[in-house]
Scaffold this motif. Sequence first.
Motif, PDB file in Angstrom:
ATOM      1  N   MET A  12       0.823  -1.201   0.000  1.00 39.91           N
ATOM      2  CA  MET A  12       0.000   0.000   0.000  1.00 39.91           C
ATOM      3  C   MET A  12       0.863   1.260   0.000  1.00 39.91           C
ATOM      4  O   MET A  12       1.781   1.382   0.792  1.00 39.91           O
ATOM      5  CB  MET A  12      -0.933  -0.009   1.204  1.00 39.91           C
ATOM      6  N   GLN A  13       0.538   2.166  -0.879  1.00 39.51           N
ATOM      7  CA  GLN A  13       1.230   3.436  -1.012  1.00 39.51           C
ATOM      8  C   GLN A  13       0.379   4.548  -0.401  1.00 39.51           C
ATOM      9  O   GLN A  13      -0.843   4.488  -0.471  1.00 39.51           O
ATOM     10  CB  GLN A  13       1.466   3.759  -2.486  1.00 39.51           C
ATOM     11  N   PRO A  14       1.015   5.569   0.174  1.00 42.16           N
ATOM     12  CA  PRO A  14       0.242   6.728   0.638  1.00 42.16           C
ATOM     13  C   PRO A  14      -0.630   7.259  -0.494  1.00 42.16           C
ATOM     14  O   PRO A  14      -0.292   7.128  -1.675  1.00 42.16           O
ATOM     15  CB  PRO A  14       1.326   7.735   1.020  1.00 42.16           C
ATOM     16  N   PHE A  15      -1.767   7.836  -0.127  1.00 42.93           N
ATOM     17  CA  PHE A  15      -2.668   8.388  -1.137  1.00 42.93           C
ATOM     18  C   PHE A  15      -3.388   9.607  -0.585  1.00 42.93           C
ATOM     19  O   PHE A  15      -3.349   9.876   0.616  1.00 42.93           O
ATOM     20  CB  PHE A  15      -3.641   7.332  -1.665  1.00 42.93           C
ATOM     21  N   ASP A  16      -4.009  10.356  -1.489  1.00 42.98           N
ATOM     22  CA  ASP A  16      -4.659  11.614  -1.146  1.00 42.98           C
ATOM     23  C   ASP A  16      -6.109  11.623  -1.593  1.00 42.98           C
ATOM     24  O   ASP A  16      -6.486  10.948  -2.551  1.00 42.98           O
ATOM     25  CB  ASP A  16      -3.965  12.794  -1.850  1.00 42.98           C
ATOM     26  N   THR A  17      -6.885  12.446  -0.898  1.00 44.20           N
ATOM     27  CA  THR A  17      -8.201  12.856  -1.364  1.00 44.20           C
ATOM     28  C   THR A  17      -8.090  14.358  -1.613  1.00 44.20           C
ATOM     29  O   THR A  17      -6.993  14.927  -1.555  1.00 44.20           O
ATOM     30  CB  THR A  17      -9.293  12.554  -0.323  1.00 44.20           C
ATOM     31  N   THR A  18      -9.183  15.001  -1.843  1.00 44.52           N
ATOM     32  CA  THR A  18      -9.152  16.442  -2.108  1.00 44.52           C
ATOM     33  C   THR A  18      -8.448  17.206  -0.997  1.00 44.52           C
ATOM     34  O   THR A  18      -7.613  18.071  -1.265  1.00 44.52           O
ATOM     35  CB  THR A  18     -10.591  16.974  -2.276  1.00 44.52           C
ATOM     36  N   ARG A  19      -8.762  16.876   0.260  1.00 51.52           N
ATOM     37  CA  ARG A  19      -8.213  17.647   1.380  1.00 51.52           C
ATOM     38  C   ARG A  19      -7.308  16.862   2.317  1.00 51.52           C
ATOM     39  O   ARG A  19      -6.677  17.454   3.203  1.00 51.52           O
ATOM     40  CB  ARG A  19      -9.368  18.234   2.202  1.00 51.52           C
ATOM     41  N   LEU A  20      -7.226  15.550   2.145  1.00 54.02           N
ATOM     42  CA  LEU A  20      -6.534  14.704   3.113  1.00 54.02           C
ATOM     43  C   LEU A  20      -5.394  13.924   2.481  1.00 54.02           C
ATOM     44  O   LEU A  20      -5.444  13.568   1.310  1.00 54.02           O
ATOM     45  CB  LEU A  20      -7.523  13.709   3.732  1.00 54.02           C
TER      46      LEU A  20
ATOM     47  N   TRP B 147      -4.143   4.286   9.433  1.00 50.73           N
ATOM     48  CA  TRP B 147      -3.116   5.176   8.909  1.00 50.73           C
ATOM     49  C   TRP B 147      -3.288   6.577   9.464  1.00 50.73           C
ATOM     50  O   TRP B 147      -4.404   6.995   9.800  1.00 50.73           O
ATOM     51  CB  TRP B 147      -3.221   5.242   7.389  1.00 50.73           C
ATOM     52  N   ALA B 148      -2.180   7.299   9.508  1.00 50.74           N
ATOM     53  CA  ALA B 148      -2.222   8.701   9.899  1.00 50.74           C
ATOM     54  C   ALA B 148      -2.947   9.501   8.822  1.00 50.74           C
ATOM     55  O   ALA B 148      -2.835   9.204   7.631  1.00 50.74           O
ATOM     56  CB  ALA B 148      -0.806   9.244  10.077  1.00 50.74           C
TER      57      ALA B 148
ATOM     58  N   TYR C  80     -11.158   2.393  -1.287  1.00 50.03           N
ATOM     59  CA  TYR C  80      -9.876   1.710  -1.374  1.00 50.03           C
ATOM     60  C   TYR C  80     -10.044   0.221  -1.045  1.00 50.03           C
ATOM     61  O   TYR C  80      -9.499  -0.649  -1.723  1.00 50.03           O
ATOM     62  CB  TYR C  80      -8.857   2.358  -0.430  1.00 50.03           C
ATOM     63  N   GLY C  81     -10.808  -0.049   0.004  1.00 51.12           N
ATOM     64  CA  GLY C  81     -11.020  -1.435   0.400  1.00 51.12           C
ATOM     65  C   GLY C  81     -11.724  -2.253  -0.665  1.00 51.12           C
ATOM     66  O   GLY C  81     -11.363  -3.407  -0.918  1.00 51.12           O
ATOM     67  N   PHE C  82     -12.715  -1.663  -1.310  1.00 46.99           N
ATOM     68  CA  PHE C  82     -13.474  -2.401  -2.330  1.00 46.99           C
ATOM     69  C   PHE C  82     -12.783  -2.393  -3.686  1.00 46.99           C
ATOM     70  O   PHE C  82     -12.678  -3.423  -4.343  1.00 46.99           O
ATOM     71  CB  PHE C  82     -14.883  -1.827  -2.465  1.00 46.99           C
ATOM     72  N   GLN C  83     -12.296  -1.256  -4.126  1.00 47.78           N
ATOM     73  CA  GLN C  83     -11.756  -1.140  -5.483  1.00 47.78           C
ATOM     74  C   GLN C  83     -10.323  -1.637  -5.599  1.00 47.78           C
ATOM     75  O   GLN C  83      -9.987  -2.321  -6.558  1.00 47.78           O
ATOM     76  CB  GLN C  83     -11.860   0.307  -5.956  1.00 47.78           C
ATOM     77  N   THR C  84      -9.480  -1.281  -4.642  1.00 45.60           N
ATOM     78  CA  THR C  84      -8.064  -1.640  -4.733  1.00 45.60           C
ATOM     79  C   THR C  84      -7.771  -2.972  -4.062  1.00 45.60           C
ATOM     80  O   THR C  84      -7.105  -3.826  -4.636  1.00 45.60           O
ATOM     81  CB  THR C  84      -7.195  -0.527  -4.121  1.00 45.60           C
ATOM     82  N   LEU C  85      -8.281  -3.140  -2.830  1.00 48.22           N
ATOM     83  CA  LEU C  85      -7.992  -4.361  -2.095  1.00 48.22           C
ATOM     84  C   LEU C  85      -8.956  -5.499  -2.425  1.00 48.22           C
ATOM     85  O   LEU C  85      -8.714  -6.636  -2.056  1.00 48.22           O
ATOM     86  CB  LEU C  85      -8.019  -4.084  -0.590  1.00 48.22           C
ATOM     87  N   LYS C  86     -10.054  -5.163  -3.105  1.00 47.98           N
ATOM     88  CA  LYS C  86     -11.050  -6.163  -3.521  1.00 47.98           C
ATOM     89  C   LYS C  86     -11.620  -6.948  -2.340  1.00 47.98           C
ATOM     90  O   LYS C  86     -11.908  -8.139  -2.445  1.00 47.98           O
ATOM     91  CB  LYS C  86     -10.465  -7.146  -4.545  1.00 47.98           C
TER      92      LYS C  86
END
Length: 184
Positions: free
Chosen positions: A7-15, A74-75, A130-136
Amino acid sequence: MIPMPFMQPFDTTRLHFRPFTEADTAGLFALDSDPAVHRYLGGIGGQMAAEPAHSAATIAFIQAQYVANGIGRWAVLLRATGEFMGWAGLKLVSGPINEQRDFYDLGYRFRPQFWRQGYGYEAAQAWLDYGFQTLKLPQICAYADADNAGSRRILEKVGLRRGNEFMEGGTRCVWYEADNPSPK
């Protein structure tokens, strides 16, 4: 257990989401020593931190979950400033909780200055996706203090179905779950 990709760090619009590091000790201590944060955690959210060493131990525990389970909380940082806001994410819970075992639990916890601004919803939606789309993952669950209307509203808004009420650690809780809309 479902094998997890790296898992790599990722962003949303504000987070910004990233794994915990020792550098998060002060921020986690500010979060976990705040009585307002613990208002609805009762027997389900762990003890209130009495000193930074407790927060450092919590980070080490979470990092061990990354190794053992490939996932953990995660932080969460405010993208605009890099400020530590709290945590969010999925973790594998062996249980039993509400007679459930080996489930992926969606959770989030923010410092009070970040409440009521949509950050909890943004984080919960990001991790559900993320849980549904990436981690399936086939299913994601959550539970909250029955009196915590704000957290329960977030869980329902992101699409988790309300389940039964149950007692956990002396706290009346409500169970939530969602099935992956497009498994595999």
